[in-house]
Write an enzyme that holds these catalytic residues in place. Structure first.
Site, PDB file in Angstrom:
ATOM      1  N   SER A   1       0.851  -1.193   0.000  1.00  0.00           N
ATOM      2  CA  SER A   1       0.000   0.000   0.000  1.00  0.00           C
ATOM      3  C   SER A   1       0.889   1.245   0.000  1.00  0.00           C
ATOM      4  O   SER A   1       2.038   1.211   0.446  1.00  0.00           O
ATOM      5  CB  SER A   1      -0.958  -0.005   1.194  1.00  0.00           C
ATOM      6  OG  SER A   1      -0.233   0.038   2.401  1.00  0.00           O
TER       7      SER A   1
ATOM      8  N   THR B   1       1.078   4.366   1.567  1.00  0.00           N
ATOM      9  CA  THR B   1       1.647   4.965   2.769  1.00  0.00           C
ATOM     10  C   THR B   1       2.613   4.004   3.453  1.00  0.00           C
ATOM     11  O   THR B   1       3.693   4.400   3.897  1.00  0.00           O
ATOM     12  CB  THR B   1       0.535   5.404   3.741  1.00  0.00           C
ATOM     13  OG1 THR B   1      -0.344   6.312   3.053  1.00  0.00           O
ATOM     14  CG2 THR B   1       1.099   6.092   4.971  1.00  0.00           C
ATOM     15  N   CYS B   2       2.253   2.725   3.522  1.00  0.00           N
ATOM     16  CA  CYS B   2       3.132   1.727   4.156  1.00  0.00           C
ATOM     17  C   CYS B   2       4.449   1.606   3.396  1.00  0.00           C
ATOM     18  O   CYS B   2       5.520   1.578   4.005  1.00  0.00           O
ATOM     19  CB  CYS B   2       2.449   0.362   4.210  1.00  0.00           C
ATOM     20  SG  CYS B   2       0.991   0.323   5.265  1.00  0.00           S
ATOM     21  N   THR B   3       4.370   1.548   2.075  1.00  0.00           N
ATOM     22  CA  THR B   3       5.590   1.453   1.278  1.00  0.00           C
ATOM     23  C   THR B   3       6.468   2.670   1.531  1.00  0.00           C
ATOM     24  O   THR B   3       7.684   2.540   1.726  1.00  0.00           O
ATOM     25  CB  THR B   3       5.247   1.317  -0.219  1.00  0.00           C
ATOM     26  OG1 THR B   3       4.477   0.125  -0.403  1.00  0.00           O
ATOM     27  CG2 THR B   3       6.504   1.253  -1.081  1.00  0.00           C
TER      28      THR B   3
ATOM     29  N   LEU C   1       8.091   2.340   5.102  1.00  0.00           N
ATOM     30  CA  LEU C   1       9.093   1.288   5.196  1.00  0.00           C
ATOM     31  C   LEU C   1      10.326   1.607   4.347  1.00  0.00           C
ATOM     32  O   LEU C   1      11.446   1.272   4.735  1.00  0.00           O
ATOM     33  CB  LEU C   1       8.484  -0.057   4.831  1.00  0.00           C
ATOM     34  CG  LEU C   1       7.393  -0.523   5.805  1.00  0.00           C
ATOM     35  CD1 LEU C   1       6.743  -1.807   5.320  1.00  0.00           C
ATOM     36  CD2 LEU C   1       7.923  -0.703   7.202  1.00  0.00           C
TER      37      LEU C   1
END
Length: 152
Positions: free
Chosen positions: A43, A45-47, A50
């Protein structure tokens, strides 16, 4: 409700993106741990979060600190995600029993079936020293993690 600073961190054992088991207890007495829960691999925002950690990795994986990132994705998905994004730190699968570790830390969203953005800094004795919990769409500020680690 997320667990609070001063609380003993719930221990856990999960599989990383390579299918190897990783336990929080592996770091007790050795390293402080940045335990980061995120909703979903791949996703936006997660990418972004991270990959930002990847780009500042020496602050989060060194002789004194270990970063552990947890989602409810399967470890097979996490392996592809890690390879695609060049993520070399442990991505842990809270897939089955689904969300148990996220629930133990109070950051599992039952309606959506995933963790919210919760981060816990755990000291070498296994005590939570700092937390932040953001909603699903809200990215976290890595500078806050660095400051919290420096305060240990």
């Amino acid at each position: 409700m997320a667990i609070e600073p001063g609380t003993k961190a719930p221990d856990f054992t999960l599989k990383n993106q390579h299918g190897q088991t990783v336990s929080l207890g592996d770091y007790r007495g050795e390293k402080n741990v940045v335990l980061l829960f995120y909703p979903f691999a791949f996703s936006g925002t997660c990418t972004g979060e991270l990959c930002a950690l990847r780009d500042q990795l020496p602050a989060f994986v060194n002789d004194d600190v270990q970063l552990l990132a947890v989602s409810a994705d399967s470890f097979f998905s996490l392996r592809v995600f890690a390879e695609q994004e060049g993520l070399e730190y442990p991505l842990l699968s809270d897939f089955w029993p689904h969300g148990d570790v996220s629930r133990a830390y109070g950051v599992f969203d039952e309606e959506k079936g995933c963790a919210v953005r919760g981060t816990f800094i755990i000291d070498k004795e296994g005590v939570v020293r700092w937390t932040v919990v953001n909603g699903l769409p809200d990215a976290r500020d890595l500078d806050d993690y660095v400051a919290a680690l420096q305060a240990l």
